[in-house]
Enzyme design. Structure first.
Site, PDB file in Angstrom:
ATOM      1  N   GLU A 265      12.025  -0.215   7.473  1.00  0.00           N
ATOM      2  CA  GLU A 265      11.586  -0.680   6.091  1.00  0.00           C
ATOM      3  C   GLU A 265      12.785  -1.570   5.651  1.00  0.00           C
ATOM      4  O   GLU A 265      13.917  -1.276   5.539  1.00  0.00           O
ATOM      5  CB  GLU A 265      11.300   0.312   5.227  1.00  0.00           C
ATOM      6  CG  GLU A 265      10.579  -0.014   3.819  1.00  0.00           C
ATOM      7  CD  GLU A 265      10.431   1.301   2.994  1.00  0.00           C
ATOM      8  OE1 GLU A 265       9.978   1.085   1.693  1.00  0.00           O
ATOM      9  OE2 GLU A 265      10.474   2.272   3.464  1.00  0.00           O
TER      10      GLU A 265
ATOM     11  N   LYS B  11       3.476  -2.883   0.714  1.00  0.00           N
ATOM     12  CA  LYS B  11       3.571  -1.451   0.588  1.00  0.00           C
ATOM     13  C   LYS B  11       2.643  -1.308  -0.998  1.00  0.00           C
ATOM     14  O   LYS B  11       3.016  -1.935  -1.914  1.00  0.00           O
ATOM     15  CB  LYS B  11       4.792  -0.986   0.193  1.00  0.00           C
ATOM     16  CG  LYS B  11       5.092   0.365   0.178  1.00  0.00           C
ATOM     17  CD  LYS B  11       6.519   0.867   0.257  1.00  0.00           C
ATOM     18  CE  LYS B  11       6.713   2.374   0.388  1.00  0.00           C
ATOM     19  NZ  LYS B  11       8.187   2.669   0.369  1.00  0.00           N
TER      20      LYS B  11
ATOM     21  N   CYS C 129       6.318   3.284   5.281  1.00  0.00           N
ATOM     22  CA  CYS C 129       6.912   4.621   4.606  1.00  0.00           C
ATOM     23  C   CYS C 129       5.856   5.475   3.601  1.00  0.00           C
ATOM     24  O   CYS C 129       5.378   6.262   4.326  1.00  0.00           O
ATOM     25  CB  CYS C 129       8.068   4.267   3.774  1.00  0.00           C
ATOM     26  SG  CYS C 129       9.269   5.567   3.500  1.00  0.00           S
TER      27      CYS C 129
END
Length: 264
Positions: free
Chosen positions: A41, A110, A144
């Protein structure tokens, strides 16, 4: 599909230095026969860069994307890399997949932001399932914290994702996600999951490494340790097809019972 996981925090704050790390990793991965290289990330800029996030953010078709495309073409493999994406007045925590021919195949923002740092600096994405086909394998993208929501991964399973690519910045004391949650996600959704982490201290965070490629049987095909590393393993479409045939999770679902799960 031979997949290389680049476990590195690079040099936070220096896009040029991180592109050099990526170039070197791509050379090593290609020499080992990898067709896909995945970074952590926010790899291009660093994660704990504070107010430099808006300064270093770039459009999905910006100079950094062109540089990654050049690396992909020169080494003949696809690259999925984490970066801060600028779009109009918004900044997203994103991952982009660029093919071995330099084409931009998919870009994911995200959707579930973790902690005050991310909520202060990023806008959450709104599209859960982003996919692209690569060498006959359907690649899904996630970042994540997103993988810790079972609904997210199940949506990918229902959309036919074969290999879920998850750049991450997993920090102490949450290493159980890499060790336990990710293999379970792969098993319960019958897919491969490539979970690629940062490593070591960075600002207020301590990243735990432990990057892994987990298979649909819940077994890690490779796992990095706590230091800088490049680990490589195969996502086997034939094994995946056989595992899906033998495992009834998706076919035994009863969606009519699950409505209350998504009610606000």
């Amino acid at each position: 599909m031979r997949t290389a996981l680049l476990q590195s925090s690079g040099r936070p704050g220096s896009v040029a230095a991180n592109l050099k790390v990526l170039d070197e990793a791509a050379e090593r991965a290609a020499a080992a026969g990898a067709r896909l290289l995945v970074t952590p990330e926010m790899f291009l800029t660093g994660y704990a860069i504070g107010d430099d996030v808006p300064r270093l953010a770039e459009p999905a078709d910006g100079d950094a994307a062109d540089a990654v495309a050049d690396i992909a073409v020169r080494h003949g493999l696809a690259v999925a890399y984490g970066y801060p994406e600028r779009a109009d007045t918004h900044v997203f925590n994103s991952v982009q997949l660029i093919g071995a021919d330099g084409a931009r195949l998919a870009n994911y923002r995200k959707t579930h932001l973790f902690g005050c740092f991310e909520r202060d600096h990023f806008t959450p994405g709104e599209q859960t399932v982003v996919q692209a086909d690569l060498d006959g394998v359907r690649i899904g993208l996630m970042i994540c914290y997103d993988v810790e929501f079972p609904e997210n991964v199940r949506a990918h399973a229902l959309a036919g994702t074969d290999l879920l690519v998850v750049p991450t910045a997993q920090m102490h004391p949450f290493q159980f996600v890499a060790e336990s949650v990710v293999p379970v996600r792969a098993f319960e959704n019958q897919m491969y999951v490539a979970y690629v982490n940062r490593v070591g201290p960075e600002g207020e965070f301590e990243f735990v490494g432990l990057s892994t490629l987990a298979g649909p049987d819940g077994i890690a095909r490779t796992r990095a340790g706590r230091g800088e590393d490049l680990v490589i393993a195969d996502a086997d479409p034939a094994f995946l097809a056989a595992s899906r045939e033998a495992n009834p999770y998706l076919s035994d679902r009863r969606p009519g019972l699950y409505g209350p799960l998504v009610q606000a």
